[in-house]
Design an enzyme around this catalytic site. Sequence first.
Site, PDB file in Angstrom:
ATOM      1  N   LYS A 120       0.838  -1.204   0.000  1.00  0.00           N
ATOM      2  CA  LYS A 120       0.000   0.000   0.000  1.00  0.00           C
ATOM      3  C   LYS A 120       0.873   1.253   0.000  1.00  0.00           C
ATOM      4  O   LYS A 120       0.560   2.246  -0.659  1.00  0.00           O
ATOM      5  CB  LYS A 120      -0.939  -0.023   1.213  1.00  0.00           C
ATOM      6  CG  LYS A 120      -2.101  -0.984   1.018  1.00  0.00           C
ATOM      7  CD  LYS A 120      -2.794  -1.362   2.298  1.00  0.00           C
ATOM      8  CE  LYS A 120      -3.764  -2.517   2.027  1.00  0.00           C
ATOM      9  NZ  LYS A 120      -4.302  -3.121   3.233  1.00  0.00           N
ATOM     10  N   GLN A 127      -4.748  -2.026   9.523  1.00  0.00           N
ATOM     11  CA  GLN A 127      -4.538  -3.321   8.865  1.00  0.00           C
ATOM     12  C   GLN A 127      -5.125  -4.446   9.729  1.00  0.00           C
ATOM     13  O   GLN A 127      -4.790  -4.583  10.897  1.00  0.00           O
ATOM     14  CB  GLN A 127      -3.034  -3.540   8.635  1.00  0.00           C
ATOM     15  CG  GLN A 127      -2.704  -4.791   7.865  1.00  0.00           C
ATOM     16  CD  GLN A 127      -3.246  -4.783   6.428  1.00  0.00           C
ATOM     17  OE1 GLN A 127      -3.119  -3.805   5.712  1.00  0.00           O
ATOM     18  NE2 GLN A 127      -3.865  -5.885   6.026  1.00  0.00           N
ATOM     19  N   ASP A 131     -11.424   2.116   3.468  1.00  0.00           N
ATOM     20  CA  ASP A 131     -11.669   0.689   3.222  1.00  0.00           C
ATOM     21  C   ASP A 131     -13.163   0.397   3.056  1.00  0.00           C
ATOM     22  O   ASP A 131     -13.547  -0.689   2.623  1.00  0.00           O
ATOM     23  CB  ASP A 131     -11.164  -0.144   4.418  1.00  0.00           C
ATOM     24  CG  ASP A 131      -9.769  -0.707   4.188  1.00  0.00           C
ATOM     25  OD1 ASP A 131      -9.403  -0.898   3.011  1.00  0.00           O
ATOM     26  OD2 ASP A 131      -9.068  -0.965   5.179  1.00  0.00           O
TER      27      ASP A 131
END
Length: 279
Positions: free
Chosen positions: A49, A93, A116
Amino acid sequence: MATHIDGKALAAKVKDQVRAEAAKLSRRPGLAVVLVGDDPASQVYVRGKEKDCAECGIESFEHRLPAETTQEDLLALVRELNADSAVDGILVQLPLPAHLDEEQIIDAIVPDKDVDCFHPFNVGRMVIGEPVFLPCTPAGVMEMLREYDIPVRGKRCVVLGRSNIVGKPMAMLLTQSDGTVTLCHSRTERLAEITREADILVSAVGRTRFVTADMVKDGAVVIDVAMNRDENGRLCGDVDFGPVEQKASCITPVPGGVGPMTRALLMRNILTAAQNHQG
Ligand code: NAP
């Protein structure tokens, strides 16, 4: 022989668009990445990322916390990032270490930085068709279908797997594109009969060679979301690729299919967040 849907090439195109749009902003978009513990797979994802951010002209702020971090400390960091005007998107994460409450952490992220699209507010907006952000993996699949001129309207779509991050939102986006959708899971009876009806079959189960050629209709579009390891440790999907590509009209490879698109769509969500924050 099926057309291979080239997720890598499409992802590069999406990232080019993001870079061009990001360059027009008065301030570089910013992503805060929070990694708790030292799970090797999570470290690989986070590195990926950060590389994507660099390619797209997005600033990334890394926060590495020890595995024994408390819920209170993690919540405090999320609140700090919520208030930080240089941060447009916050990515915690997953999975978090077992002693941490993931749901509470996700809920603490302000929805306009939830790139997300895991926050219940954003999930709700997606379901009613008024999204702020789209969940990256299903949105990446929809983009692949569009780019390859694969019509969804009126088609029989079968999704294997009902997770909150892949299966359920996938079924929702296909429904919103006028597909007729069946969502299958581990309790589904006569699965192969259902999959054989699919014009578009999306698999997100997480089991190597789960989708065999006898489960696929001639000419179907087969999208393999899964990222598994085969007996030799090689990355593979759910689909028994060799035999299935003989029957399908279009198919996504693993690697090089849905994975790169997921990452690219995350970059697009960060751009959207930055555009919203900068009016
Ligand atoms: P998950 O939460 O483990 O969900 C798996 C789903 O598969 C569950 O809904 C489960 O049903 C269903 N399932 C299990 N056995 C089945 C069976 N025999 N028949 C039908 N359905 C069955 O997984 P996930 O997070 O959605 O991820 C799925 C796969 O996609 C994994 O390989 C993951 O690594 C990959 N993934 C890839 C990306 C990407 O960017 N390419 C992104 C996210 C995930 P129940 O609900 O009944 O248990």
